[in-house]
Design a protein around this motif. Structure first.
Motif, PDB file in Angstrom:
ATOM      1  N   TYR A  58       0.792  -1.222   0.000  1.00  0.00           N
ATOM      2  CA  TYR A  58       0.000   0.000   0.000  1.00  0.00           C
ATOM      3  C   TYR A  58       0.831   1.283   0.000  1.00  0.00           C
ATOM      4  O   TYR A  58       0.504   2.218  -0.716  1.00  0.00           O
ATOM      5  CB  TYR A  58      -0.975   0.004   1.176  1.00  0.00           C
ATOM      6  N   PHE A  59       1.877   1.376   0.793  1.00  0.00           N
ATOM      7  CA  PHE A  59       2.680   2.600   0.818  1.00  0.00           C
ATOM      8  C   PHE A  59       3.550   2.689  -0.422  1.00  0.00           C
ATOM      9  O   PHE A  59       3.586   3.695  -1.095  1.00  0.00           O
ATOM     10  CB  PHE A  59       3.574   2.668   2.047  1.00  0.00           C
ATOM     11  N   SER A  71       1.341  -9.808 -14.340  1.00  0.00           N
ATOM     12  CA  SER A  71       1.061  -8.381 -14.429  1.00  0.00           C
ATOM     13  C   SER A  71       1.084  -7.834 -13.004  1.00  0.00           C
ATOM     14  O   SER A  71       0.869  -8.565 -12.042  1.00  0.00           O
ATOM     15  CB  SER A  71      -0.287  -8.114 -15.104  1.00  0.00           C
ATOM     16  N   TYR A  72       1.376  -6.547 -12.900  1.00  0.00           N
ATOM     17  CA  TYR A  72       1.515  -5.945 -11.575  1.00  0.00           C
ATOM     18  C   TYR A  72       1.292  -4.446 -11.686  1.00  0.00           C
ATOM     19  O   TYR A  72       1.265  -3.871 -12.776  1.00  0.00           O
ATOM     20  CB  TYR A  72       2.908  -6.224 -10.999  1.00  0.00           C
ATOM     21  N   THR A  73       1.137  -3.820 -10.537  1.00  0.00           N
ATOM     22  CA  THR A  73       0.962  -2.381 -10.448  1.00  0.00           C
ATOM     23  C   THR A  73       1.983  -1.809  -9.481  1.00  0.00           C
ATOM     24  O   THR A  73       2.296  -2.436  -8.465  1.00  0.00           O
ATOM     25  CB  THR A  73      -0.454  -2.027  -9.946  1.00  0.00           C
ATOM     26  N   ILE A  74       2.499  -0.638  -9.811  1.00  0.00           N
ATOM     27  CA  ILE A  74       3.317   0.149  -8.891  1.00  0.00           C
ATOM     28  C   ILE A  74       2.571   1.463  -8.706  1.00  0.00           C
ATOM     29  O   ILE A  74       2.312   2.180  -9.668  1.00  0.00           O
ATOM     30  CB  ILE A  74       4.728   0.415  -9.442  1.00  0.00           C
ATOM     31  N   CYS A  75       2.214   1.757  -7.454  1.00  0.00           N
ATOM     32  CA  CYS A  75       1.449   2.968  -7.164  1.00  0.00           C
ATOM     33  C   CYS A  75       1.879   3.515  -5.796  1.00  0.00           C
ATOM     34  O   CYS A  75       1.193   3.312  -4.796  1.00  0.00           O
ATOM     35  CB  CYS A  75      -0.047   2.660  -7.177  1.00  0.00           C
ATOM     36  N   PRO A  76       3.022   4.198  -5.732  1.00  0.00           N
ATOM     37  CA  PRO A  76       3.481   4.711  -4.439  1.00  0.00           C
ATOM     38  C   PRO A  76       2.581   5.831  -3.926  1.00  0.00           C
ATOM     39  O   PRO A  76       2.089   6.641  -4.715  1.00  0.00           O
ATOM     40  CB  PRO A  76       4.886   5.231  -4.744  1.00  0.00           C
ATOM     41  N   THR A 106      11.729  12.555  -7.339  1.00  0.00           N
ATOM     42  CA  THR A 106      12.410  11.677  -8.286  1.00  0.00           C
ATOM     43  C   THR A 106      12.234  10.234  -7.825  1.00  0.00           C
ATOM     44  O   THR A 106      12.476   9.922  -6.660  1.00  0.00           O
ATOM     45  CB  THR A 106      13.911  12.007  -8.380  1.00  0.00           C
ATOM     46  N   MET A 107      11.798   9.382  -8.748  1.00  0.00           N
ATOM     47  CA  MET A 107      11.659   7.953  -8.475  1.00  0.00           C
ATOM     48  C   MET A 107      12.608   7.184  -9.380  1.00  0.00           C
ATOM     49  O   MET A 107      12.703   7.479 -10.572  1.00  0.00           O
ATOM     50  CB  MET A 107      10.238   7.469  -8.764  1.00  0.00           C
ATOM     51  N   GLN A 108      13.290   6.227  -8.811  1.00  0.00           N
ATOM     52  CA  GLN A 108      14.086   5.261  -9.563  1.00  0.00           C
ATOM     53  C   GLN A 108      13.367   3.924  -9.422  1.00  0.00           C
ATOM     54  O   GLN A 108      13.108   3.475  -8.302  1.00  0.00           O
ATOM     55  CB  GLN A 108      15.511   5.158  -9.008  1.00  0.00           C
ATOM     56  N   ILE A 109      13.041   3.308 -10.542  1.00  0.00           N
ATOM     57  CA  ILE A 109      12.273   2.065 -10.530  1.00  0.00           C
ATOM     58  C   ILE A 109      12.982   1.047 -11.401  1.00  0.00           C
ATOM     59  O   ILE A 109      13.398   1.356 -12.514  1.00  0.00           O
ATOM     60  CB  ILE A 109      10.839   2.288 -11.063  1.00  0.00           C
ATOM     61  N   GLU A 110      13.103  -0.172 -10.890  1.00  0.00           N
ATOM     62  CA  GLU A 110      13.598  -1.292 -11.690  1.00  0.00           C
ATOM     63  C   GLU A 110      12.536  -2.380 -11.641  1.00  0.00           C
ATOM     64  O   GLU A 110      12.105  -2.788 -10.561  1.00  0.00           O
ATOM     65  CB  GLU A 110      14.926  -1.813 -11.160  1.00  0.00           C
ATOM     66  N   THR A 111      12.098  -2.814 -12.827  1.00  0.00           N
ATOM     67  CA  THR A 111      10.970  -3.727 -12.899  1.00  0.00           C
ATOM     68  C   THR A 111      11.360  -5.072 -13.499  1.00  0.00           C
ATOM     69  O   THR A 111      12.450  -5.246 -14.026  1.00  0.00           O
ATOM     70  CB  THR A 111       9.835  -3.114 -13.748  1.00  0.00           C
ATOM     71  N   ILE A 112      10.415  -5.983 -13.437  1.00  0.00           N
ATOM     72  CA  ILE A 112      10.571  -7.330 -13.979  1.00  0.00           C
ATOM     73  C   ILE A 112       9.971  -7.391 -15.379  1.00  0.00           C
ATOM     74  O   ILE A 112       9.222  -6.506 -15.784  1.00  0.00           O
ATOM     75  CB  ILE A 112       9.870  -8.360 -13.058  1.00  0.00           C
ATOM     76  N   GLU A 113      10.301  -8.441 -16.112  1.00  0.00           N
ATOM     77  CA  GLU A 113       9.722  -8.660 -17.443  1.00  0.00           C
ATOM     78  C   GLU A 113       8.297  -9.175 -17.270  1.00  0.00           C
ATOM     79  O   GLU A 113       8.073 -10.357 -17.035  1.00  0.00           O
ATOM     80  CB  GLU A 113      10.564  -9.674 -18.232  1.00  0.00           C
ATOM     81  N   ALA A 114       7.364  -8.264 -17.310  1.00  0.00           N
ATOM     82  CA  ALA A 114       5.942  -8.577 -17.174  1.00  0.00           C
ATOM     83  C   ALA A 114       5.169  -7.319 -17.534  1.00  0.00           C
ATOM     84  O   ALA A 114       5.754  -6.258 -17.728  1.00  0.00           O
ATOM     85  CB  ALA A 114       5.625  -9.030 -15.748  1.00  0.00           C
ATOM     86  N   LEU A 119       1.186   3.818 -11.691  1.00  0.00           N
ATOM     87  CA  LEU A 119       0.201   4.833 -11.344  1.00  0.00           C
ATOM     88  C   LEU A 119       0.891   5.859 -10.456  1.00  0.00           C
ATOM     89  O   LEU A 119       1.392   5.529  -9.392  1.00  0.00           O
ATOM     90  CB  LEU A 119      -0.971   4.214 -10.583  1.00  0.00           C
ATOM     91  N   ILE A 120       0.926   7.100 -10.906  1.00  0.00           N
ATOM     92  CA  ILE A 120       1.569   8.161 -10.142  1.00  0.00           C
ATOM     93  C   ILE A 120       0.477   9.091  -9.628  1.00  0.00           C
ATOM     94  O   ILE A 120      -0.214   9.748 -10.424  1.00  0.00           O
ATOM     95  CB  ILE A 120       2.560   8.941 -11.018  1.00  0.00           C
ATOM     96  N   PRO A 121       0.295   9.136  -8.312  1.00  0.00           N
ATOM     97  CA  PRO A 121      -0.731  10.029  -7.776  1.00  0.00           C
ATOM     98  C   PRO A 121      -0.490  11.478  -8.201  1.00  0.00           C
ATOM     99  O   PRO A 121       0.634  11.980  -8.144  1.00  0.00           O
ATOM    100  CB  PRO A 121      -0.584   9.874  -6.259  1.00  0.00           C
ATOM    101  N   LYS A 122      -1.534  12.148  -8.639  1.00  0.00           N
ATOM    102  CA  LYS A 122      -1.421  13.533  -9.081  1.00  0.00           C
ATOM    103  C   LYS A 122      -1.045  14.462  -7.932  1.00  0.00           C
ATOM    104  O   LYS A 122      -0.584  15.579  -8.165  1.00  0.00           O
ATOM    105  CB  LYS A 122      -2.711  13.976  -9.754  1.00  0.00           C
ATOM    106  N   SER A 123      -1.180  13.993  -6.702  1.00  0.00           N
ATOM    107  CA  SER A 123      -0.783  14.808  -5.548  1.00  0.00           C
ATOM    108  C   SER A 123       0.722  15.064  -5.511  1.00  0.00           C
ATOM    109  O   SER A 123       1.181  15.971  -4.827  1.00  0.00           O
ATOM    110  CB  SER A 123      -1.219  14.135  -4.243  1.00  0.00           C
ATOM    111  N   PHE A 124       1.510  14.302  -6.279  1.00  0.00           N
ATOM    112  CA  PHE A 124       2.953  14.530  -6.349  1.00  0.00           C
ATOM    113  C   PHE A 124       3.290  15.810  -7.123  1.00  0.00           C
ATOM    114  O   PHE A 124       4.310  16.430  -6.885  1.00  0.00           O
ATOM    115  CB  PHE A 124       3.667  13.352  -7.016  1.00  0.00           C
ATOM    116  N   GLY A 125       2.483  16.170  -8.103  1.00  0.00           N
ATOM    117  CA  GLY A 125       2.772  17.352  -8.915  1.00  0.00           C
ATOM    118  C   GLY A 125       2.023  17.318 -10.224  1.00  0.00           C
ATOM    119  O   GLY A 125       1.273  16.389 -10.513  1.00  0.00           O
ATOM    120  N   THR A 126       2.265  18.326 -11.060  1.00  0.00           N
ATOM    121  CA  THR A 126       1.502  18.464 -12.308  1.00  0.00           C
ATOM    122  C   THR A 126       2.308  18.151 -13.565  1.00  0.00           C
ATOM    123  O   THR A 126       1.749  18.039 -14.645  1.00  0.00           O
ATOM    124  CB  THR A 126       0.936  19.886 -12.435  1.00  0.00           C
TER     125      THR A 126
END
Length: 159
Positions: A58-59, A71-76, A106-114, A119-126
């Motif tokens: 969740y966080f 399949s997966y979601t990333i939504c900090p 700034t986010m650094q993300i490393e993902t898997i082959e999938a 999803l980036i919350p709009k509360s972070f900025g415009t």
């Protein structure tokens, strides 16, 4: 804690987590206790790690959307000035680090082959900039900027 996150009560979840687990976090031991008071049980007990799952899902927002992380979601969530997480999956690790500085996230993300969805919350900025692996901007929702992502490394900058 999970119910609070599902209800969107992230601040109260953090408050409750820190109230209950604060003494363990502040203790000299690097493990979690069996019971709420250190002297009442062992000092290394796995059940106490439940908040780690809540924070991961969740966080940090890393969760599967199909079996085996096909399949997966990333939504900090926009809760902290910095965070880092590594989520182990059957396909490998998904890592995320986030840092807010001078009005820029700034986010650094490393993902898997999938098939991933970021999803980036709009509360972070415009203003959002994504660079790195294969990605495609999708239709945003009222609350999120939406990207489809594939395996690889990404840098996301939000102002």
């Amino acid at each position: 804690l999970e119910a609070l996150c599902i209800m969107g009560e992230y601040d109260y979840c953090v408050e409750r987590m820190l109230k209950r687990y604060g003494p363990m976090i502040e203790d000299e031991c690097s493990t979690l206790w069996e019971l709420w008071r250190k002297e009442q049980g062992t000092i290394n007990h796995g059940w106490t790690g439940g908040p780690l799952t809540v924070m991961s899902k969740y966080f940090f927002g890393v969760s599967p959307t199909s079996e085996g992380y096909e399949s997966y979601t990333i939504c900090p969530q926009n809760l902290f000035d910095s965070l880092s997480a590594k989520v182990g999956t059957v396909k490998g690790d998904i890592t995320l680090s986030l840092k807010k500085e001078n009005g820029v996230t700034t986010m650094q993300i490393e993902t898997i082959e999938a098939d991933g969805t970021l999803l980036i919350p709009k509360s972070f900025g415009t203003s959002v900039s994504v660079s790195g692996g294969a990605y495609e901007r999708q239709t945003d929702t009222d609350d999120y900027y939406v990207y489809s992502i594939d395996g690889g490394e990404y840098t996301v900058t939000i102002k």
